[in-house]
Design a protein around this motif. Structure first.
Motif, short mmCIF file in Angstrom:
data_model
loop_
_atom_site.label_atom_id
_atom_site.label_comp_id
_atom_site.label_asym_id
_atom_site.label_seq_id
_atom_site.Cartn_x
_atom_site.Cartn_y
_atom_site.Cartn_z
N SER A 31 38.59 11.65 -30.88
CA SER A 31 37.61 12.73 -30.64
C SER A 31 36.50 12.30 -29.70
O SER A 31 35.53 13.05 -29.53
CB SER A 31 37.01 13.16 -31.98
OG SER A 31 38.00 13.63 -32.86
N TYR A 63 38.47 20.33 -45.88
CA TYR A 63 38.40 20.28 -44.42
C TYR A 63 39.27 19.15 -43.88
O TYR A 63 40.00 19.33 -42.89
CB TYR A 63 36.95 20.07 -43.97
CG TYR A 63 36.26 21.34 -43.54
CD1 TYR A 63 36.40 21.84 -42.25
CD2 TYR A 63 35.45 22.05 -44.42
CE1 TYR A 63 35.76 23.00 -41.85
CE2 TYR A 63 34.82 23.22 -44.03
CZ TYR A 63 34.97 23.68 -42.75
OH TYR A 63 34.35 24.84 -42.36
N TYR A 64 39.20 18.00 -44.51
CA TYR A 64 39.94 16.84 -44.02
C TYR A 64 41.44 17.10 -44.07
O TYR A 64 42.16 16.87 -43.08
CB TYR A 64 39.58 15.62 -44.88
CG TYR A 64 39.94 14.30 -44.27
CD1 TYR A 64 41.25 13.82 -44.30
CD2 TYR A 64 38.99 13.52 -43.65
CE1 TYR A 64 41.59 12.61 -43.75
CE2 TYR A 64 39.32 12.30 -43.08
CZ TYR A 64 40.61 11.84 -43.14
OH TYR A 64 40.95 10.65 -42.58
N ALA A 104 42.48 19.83 -41.62
CA ALA A 104 42.36 19.37 -40.23
C ALA A 104 43.54 18.49 -39.84
O ALA A 104 44.11 18.64 -38.75
CB ALA A 104 41.04 18.63 -40.03
N ILE A 140 46.34 19.37 -37.04
CA ILE A 140 46.67 18.50 -35.90
C ILE A 140 48.17 18.30 -35.81
O ILE A 140 48.77 18.35 -34.72
CB ILE A 140 45.93 17.15 -36.04
CG1 ILE A 140 44.42 17.35 -35.83
CG2 ILE A 140 46.46 16.13 -35.03
CD1 ILE A 140 43.60 16.10 -36.09
N PHE A 192 43.32 22.16 -31.91
CA PHE A 192 43.59 21.09 -32.89
C PHE A 192 44.06 19.83 -32.16
O PHE A 192 44.88 19.08 -32.70
CB PHE A 192 44.65 21.56 -33.88
CG PHE A 192 44.18 22.62 -34.83
CD1 PHE A 192 43.65 22.29 -36.07
CD2 PHE A 192 44.24 23.97 -34.49
CE1 PHE A 192 43.22 23.27 -36.95
CE2 PHE A 192 43.82 24.95 -35.35
CZ PHE A 192 43.30 24.61 -36.58
N PHE A 247 40.57 15.40 -34.11
CA PHE A 247 40.05 15.66 -35.45
C PHE A 247 38.75 16.47 -35.41
O PHE A 247 38.58 17.43 -36.17
CB PHE A 247 39.83 14.34 -36.19
CG PHE A 247 39.48 14.51 -37.64
CD1 PHE A 247 40.43 14.92 -38.56
CD2 PHE A 247 38.20 14.25 -38.09
CE1 PHE A 247 40.10 15.07 -39.90
CE2 PHE A 247 37.86 14.40 -39.42
CZ PHE A 247 38.82 14.81 -40.33
N ALA A 251 39.40 20.03 -34.50
CA ALA A 251 40.03 20.72 -35.62
C ALA A 251 39.01 21.15 -36.66
O ALA A 251 39.09 22.26 -37.21
CB ALA A 251 41.09 19.82 -36.26
N LEU A 252 38.02 20.31 -36.93
CA LEU A 252 36.98 20.66 -37.90
C LEU A 252 36.18 21.88 -37.43
O LEU A 252 35.89 22.79 -38.22
CB LEU A 252 36.03 19.47 -38.12
CG LEU A 252 36.62 18.23 -38.80
CD1 LEU A 252 35.57 17.15 -38.89
CD2 LEU A 252 37.14 18.57 -40.19
N THR A 260 37.17 24.21 -35.31
CA THR A 260 38.05 25.38 -35.36
C THR A 260 38.16 25.93 -36.77
O THR A 260 38.10 27.15 -37.00
CB THR A 260 39.44 25.02 -34.81
OG1 THR A 260 39.31 24.49 -33.49
CG2 THR A 260 40.34 26.24 -34.78
N LEU A 261 38.30 25.04 -37.75
CA LEU A 261 38.38 25.48 -39.15
C LEU A 261 37.06 26.12 -39.59
O LEU A 261 37.06 27.10 -40.35
CB LEU A 261 38.72 24.30 -40.05
CG LEU A 261 40.14 23.75 -39.93
CD1 LEU A 261 40.30 22.51 -40.80
CD2 LEU A 261 41.17 24.80 -40.32
N TRP A 287 44.00 28.75 -45.32
CA TRP A 287 42.67 28.17 -45.12
C TRP A 287 41.59 29.19 -45.47
O TRP A 287 40.58 28.84 -46.08
CB TRP A 287 42.50 27.70 -43.67
CG TRP A 287 41.09 27.33 -43.34
CD1 TRP A 287 40.25 27.94 -42.46
CD2 TRP A 287 40.33 26.25 -43.90
NE1 TRP A 287 39.03 27.33 -42.43
CE2 TRP A 287 39.05 26.28 -43.31
CE3 TRP A 287 40.61 25.27 -44.84
CZ2 TRP A 287 38.06 25.36 -43.62
CZ3 TRP A 287 39.61 24.35 -45.17
CH2 TRP A 287 38.37 24.40 -44.55
#
Length: 696
Positions: free
Chosen positions: A88, A535-536, A539, A543, A580, A583, A586-587, A589-590, A621
């Motif tokens: 990232s 979240y983890y 994510a 990915i 994604f 990482f 992705a966070l 985006t979520l 999600w």
């Protein structure tokens, strides 16, 4: 009960009767009492081995040093996702402008993970040799009892939540079929054709459109094509929203709140039982030392001197130790009975607020008058008024300069005002230091906040003065170094705006809300941990599913002409950063999906780029984050907020001859509602301890 107390013998330490072993037996009893008291304070189970070696290992495991190492290790292994491939470490997540990310040297992340796993092997005896990234949050979960209790609460809520979910599904399917019938193709009705082509083209499209309307994200867009031609069509969408969004979704919130309220009380009842059981076990152990020392039956109880020895070895903060010691001394040195021993540990739940340090003493009448003036609350009001004037002056200049470029702005007046206000802030800080003294000034968090910002502002203004000289009416300095004058001015004014927050404690309604919210932060740790875990995991899964599917248009690094893109589409809105590919991206985006504003754009884009099954991921999600977690968070907020505003939650703690105000913890807040465990229940549980035996 105290008169019947007999020695409490550990099965692991044998039963030697020799006088030479009496001292070691008594010392072991002291160590056992220390562990039992620490278990009671921290609401831990007492069912563990009680021999000397096991006690040493147990206390080492729960020591502050090891727990900090364990917490850092958990943080480290979770943070690896930001570094390892895909890294990232890029300035932007936009696929059009993203540079080649920094990649760690070969073996670095593997070495760090191996070190973390060694720590976890100590913490947990059975662990796989290699843990996939999606399973790393397990270490965070298994080291938090509150997080595990919260998950149990969710498990208990699943049947009721499933029933509401079934109603939502029926509601959604029913209105989907009705919508397709209403907006079926009809050449005579243009409104029907527009609505059908836009949102009800086929069953999956109609189901998706109404599902998104359930979150109100596409309202009123989904209604406009039909409503613009005929008002009556609005009734379909209004009825759907009333039943789905306003009734069923709020019913789900009510169910989660109801379940959580019961869970909270049950959890607090369990914690109270563990507190009483641990304290009773410590009482029995310490009472047994009287028998070992040859005390008469009339003297059976807990010797205050032995208890104070135990208290000194217990991991407990100083202020609570002092409070407990004062309470022990109030009994006049006689042996402590069981009920008195239990009540000692109520002091642990009281969060003490320290006393205000004394102000400096001045002999001069003039200095005394000045001290009274500058320590008065009206001096604070004057400072708040000045801060308000500074804030308003910044707002005025922002309005006047809103349409000007930085090089066209005249910073002369604003910079002069900044100098004047910062000099006043410096004078105010010095006068408060004079009136309150250094300790008294630093005692108040507001003063620390003001003082820190004042020093930073002073440094920035001196730097501006050194670089750009004194301002004048024809002041048009050029940029020197990495920051222009406008950048410096913006930084100064940003800090001044932050300093304006000092007025909050002086506005009573706002101060009450703010202090309540800040006080709730400590109770949100478990929920924050659950959010981190969800979240983890999502994510990492995201990915694996969607990495690299969002491809930048064309070969150029410049933004393409999006005039050909559909209005409101992923491409037209420049949502390229919502991907994604790493990482961190992705966070974010979520997070954007959890907020559900415009999330239909992301659903449509990922359906086009990866296939229709991508919607399953995003819907799951949404269910976990927006429906379950947000409602659970709201339940905790309501439960704590209502009780923390109870005037009875503020009492006083007696330490020495002085009374100190304190705010009760959640456990003590509900203590009057909870049922005290019966003595027979405690003794029965102690008899069932696998490594201790009550000799009575």
């Amino acid at each position: 009960m105290a008169a019947e107390a007999q020695p409490l013998l550990g099965r692991d330490r044998g039963g030697g009767q020799a006088r030479s072993g009496a001292a070691s037996s008594q010392e072991l009893c002291i160590d056992q009492a220390v562990v039992f008291i620490e278990d009671a304070i921290n609401y831990r189970s007492i069912y563990h081995r009680m021999d000397a070696g096991s006690l040493w290992l147990y206390r080492w495991y729960y020591s502050n040093l090891y727990q900090r190492v364990l917490s850092f290790t958990i943080f480290l292994i979770l943070a690896l996702a930001f570094v390892e491939f895909p890294s990232s470490f890029t300035r932007t997540a936009d696929v059009r402008y993203r540079s080649q990310p920094w990649e760690p040297p070969c073996g670095l992340t593997e070495t760090i993970e191996a070190f973390c796993l060694l720590v976890f092997l100590v913490d947990f005896s059975v662990k796989p040799l290699r843990v996939r990234r999606s399973l790393r949050p397990f270490f965070l979960m298994q080291n938090s009892s509150m997080m595990k209790k919260t998950l149990k609460c969710l498990r208990w809520s699943l049947p009721e939540m499933a029933s509401v979910g079934l109603l939502l599904t029926i509601h959604l399917c029913l209105f989907t079929i009705i919508g397709m019938l209403i907006f079926s193709s009809d050449e005579k009705d243009e409104a029907q054709n527009q609505e059908r082509l836009a949102y009800f083209r086929d069953l999956p499209e109609a189901l998706t459109s109404l599902f998104i309307l359930l979150t109100t994200s596409n309202n009123p867009d989904v209604m406009i094509p039909a409503y613009s031609q005929n008002r009556a069509y609005a009734l379909f969408f209004i009825i759907f929203t009333l039943i789905g969004s306003l009734f069923l979704m709020n019913l789900l919130t009510a169910i989660i709140y109801s379940q959580f309220r019961g869970y909270l009380m049950k959890s607090l009842q369990t914690s109270l039982f563990r507190r009483r059981l641990g304290a009773r076990a410590a009482y029995e152990v310490l009472a047994s030392t009287a028998g070992l020392a040859g005390a008469t039956p009339e003297a059976v109880g807990v010797n205050p001197e032995n208890f104070l020895r135990v208290l000194q070895k217990t991991q407990l903060d100083k202020i609570h130790k002092q409070a407990i010691m004062q309470k022990v001394h109030s009994y006049g040195g006689r042996p402590l009975l069981a009920d008195e021993f239990q009540k000692l540990f109520d002091e642990v739940d009281k969060g003490v607020i320290k006393e205000v340090p004394p102000m400096p003493q001045y002999q001069s009448p003039f200095l005394q008058s000045a001290q009274f003036l500058f320590s008065n609350q009206y001096f604070d009001y004057l400072g708040n008024l000045i801060a308000l004037g500074n804030f308003l002056s910044i707002c005025v200049f922002l309005v006047l300069d809103s349409k000007l470029l930085p090089e066209e702005r005249d910073d002369f007046v604003l910079e002069i005002l900044d100098y004047v206000f910062v000099l006043y802030y410096l004078l105010e800080m010095l006068l408060k230091l004079f009136a309150l003294g250094l300790r008294g000034y630093l005692f108040y968090c507001g003063n620390v906040f003001d003082g820190f910002l004042t020093i930073v502002l002073l440094v920035l203004e001196i730097s501006t003065l050194v670089i750009y000289r004194l301002p004048n009416s024809v002041w048009k300095p050029k940029q020197f170094g990495s920051l222009s004058l406008w950048d410096m001015t913006r930084l100064v004014n940003t800090l001044i705006v932050f300093r304006f927050l000092r007025v909050i404690p002086n506005v009573k309604p706002i101060a009450m809300v703010t202090s309540t919210i800040l006080g709730l932060v400590q109770n949100f740790k478990s929920f924050g941990g659950i959010l981190v875990v969800t979240y983890y995991v999502f994510a990492i899964i995201g990915i694996n599913l969607f990495q690299g599917i969002i491809v930048p248009p064309g070969n150029s690094s410049l933004a393409p002409d999006n005039s050909s893109a559909v209005c409101g589409s992923f491409e037209q809105l420049d949502y390229w950063s919502n991907n994604f590919d790493d990482f961190a991206a992705a966070l974010i985006t979520l997070w954007n999906v959890m907020v559900v504003n415009n999330w239909q754009v992301l659903l449509e884009a990922y359906q086009r780029y990866s296939g229709p099954w991508s919607m399953v991921y995003f819907v799951l999600w949404w269910l976990v984050s927006s429906v379950i977690w947000i409602n659970l968070f709201l339940a905790l907020l309501l439960e704590n907020f209502v009780h923390r505003w109870d005037p009875g939650s503020y009492k006083q703690l007696l330490v020495g001859n002085q009374k100190i105000n304190y705010q009760m913890s959640v456990e003590l807040m509900f203590r009057d509602i909870l049922e005290e465990p019966k003595e027979e229940e405690l003794i029965e549980k102690l008899h069932k301890h696998p490594h201790l035996q009550l000799c009575r």
